[in-house]
Scaffold this motif. Structure first.
Motif, PDB file in Angstrom:
ATOM      1  N   MET A  60       0.872  -1.187   0.000  1.00  0.00           N
ATOM      2  CA  MET A  60       0.000   0.000   0.000  1.00  0.00           C
ATOM      3  C   MET A  60       0.900   1.225   0.000  1.00  0.00           C
ATOM      4  O   MET A  60       2.010   1.194   0.527  1.00  0.00           O
ATOM      5  CB  MET A  60      -0.896   0.035   1.248  1.00  0.00           C
ATOM      6  N   ALA A  61       0.401   2.287  -0.611  1.00  0.00           N
ATOM      7  CA  ALA A  61       1.178   3.523  -0.642  1.00  0.00           C
ATOM      8  C   ALA A  61       0.219   4.705  -0.704  1.00  0.00           C
ATOM      9  O   ALA A  61      -0.939   4.568  -1.121  1.00  0.00           O
ATOM     10  CB  ALA A  61       2.110   3.547  -1.839  1.00  0.00           C
ATOM     11  N   LEU A  62       0.713   5.852  -0.286  1.00  0.00           N
ATOM     12  CA  LEU A  62      -0.023   7.112  -0.402  1.00  0.00           C
ATOM     13  C   LEU A  62       0.700   7.984  -1.423  1.00  0.00           C
ATOM     14  O   LEU A  62       1.847   8.371  -1.187  1.00  0.00           O
ATOM     15  CB  LEU A  62      -0.088   7.845   0.946  1.00  0.00           C
TER      16      LEU A  62
ATOM     17  N   GLN B  91      -4.815   9.647  -0.980  1.00  0.00           N
ATOM     18  CA  GLN B  91      -5.693   8.475  -0.945  1.00  0.00           C
ATOM     19  C   GLN B  91      -4.852   7.243  -1.229  1.00  0.00           C
ATOM     20  O   GLN B  91      -4.056   7.233  -2.179  1.00  0.00           O
ATOM     21  CB  GLN B  91      -6.822   8.584  -1.966  1.00  0.00           C
ATOM     22  N   PRO B  92      -5.014   6.191  -0.447  1.00  0.00           N
ATOM     23  CA  PRO B  92      -4.143   5.023  -0.624  1.00  0.00           C
ATOM     24  C   PRO B  92      -4.372   4.328  -1.959  1.00  0.00           C
ATOM     25  O   PRO B  92      -5.458   4.383  -2.537  1.00  0.00           O
ATOM     26  CB  PRO B  92      -4.531   4.110   0.537  1.00  0.00           C
TER      27      PRO B  92
ATOM     28  N   VAL C  98      -7.897   3.252  -4.768  1.00  0.00           N
ATOM     29  CA  VAL C  98      -8.696   2.785  -3.639  1.00  0.00           C
ATOM     30  C   VAL C  98     -10.148   2.561  -4.056  1.00  0.00           C
ATOM     31  O   VAL C  98     -10.801   1.640  -3.566  1.00  0.00           O
ATOM     32  CB  VAL C  98      -8.564   3.752  -2.432  1.00  0.00           C
TER      33      VAL C  98
END
Length: 162
Positions: free
Chosen positions: A52-54, A121-122, A139
């Motif tokens: 996961m990343a932002l 937002q991820p 997402v």
């Protein structure tokens, strides 16, 4: 007065083309063999690495462990395409983009807008090692897929109880 008898006229004969001499028909040509179907390797738990990343405001995401799994070092050239609302990133020797010096991935602005990826937002990152691909899922896509799955499971659960 009697009419003279005329021979019957045949106008069609001179207009019809003469028959061509008979020629042997060519034999049937064999069809070329189709290449053997090559199935891509199946995606297994070992070949799929998730993260996961932002995304930052500039559109870059940190994905060092995924890049290590793919074997993509800093300055590795990439091709980035949008497909079905996701970003598909693959190696390309003539790619317009490259892995950042700190192990970050660029997500071009036009591609982010097409996929509705917003800063902060991820995103779900899926490295498919056997295919040398990295897929960026917004997402909204993940939420929709999980909602569909959970709706299906809830319906199946109610059916089993009834």
């Amino acid at each position: 007065m009697t009419r003279p008898i005329r021979p019957k006229e045949h106008l069609v004969g001179p207009l019809a083309p003469a028959a061509l001499p008979a020629r042997p028909r060519p034999g049937a040509m064999p069809m070329p063999a189709l290449p053997a179907r090559v199935c891509p390797p199946a995606i297994t738990d070992a070949s799929l690495v998730l993260g996961m990343a932002l995304p930052a405001r500039c559109g870059r995401v940190s994905a060092q462990h995924l890049l290590r799994a793919l074997g993509w070092p800093p300055h590795h050239r990439l091709d980035i395409q949008t497909r079905h609302g996701m970003l598909v990133i693959c190696s390309a020797s003539d790619g317009l983009h490259q892995v950042g010096s700190r192990g970050d991935l660029p997500l071009p602005a036009n591609a982010r807008h097409m996929c509705r990826i917003e800063p902060g937002q991820p995103v779900l990152l899926a490295a498919i090692v056997t295919h040398d691909l990295l897929v960026v899922h917004p997402v909204s896509t993940v939420v929709r897929l999980l909602a569909d799955l959970h709706t299906h499971l809830a319906g199946a659960d109610n059916w089993a109880r009834g």
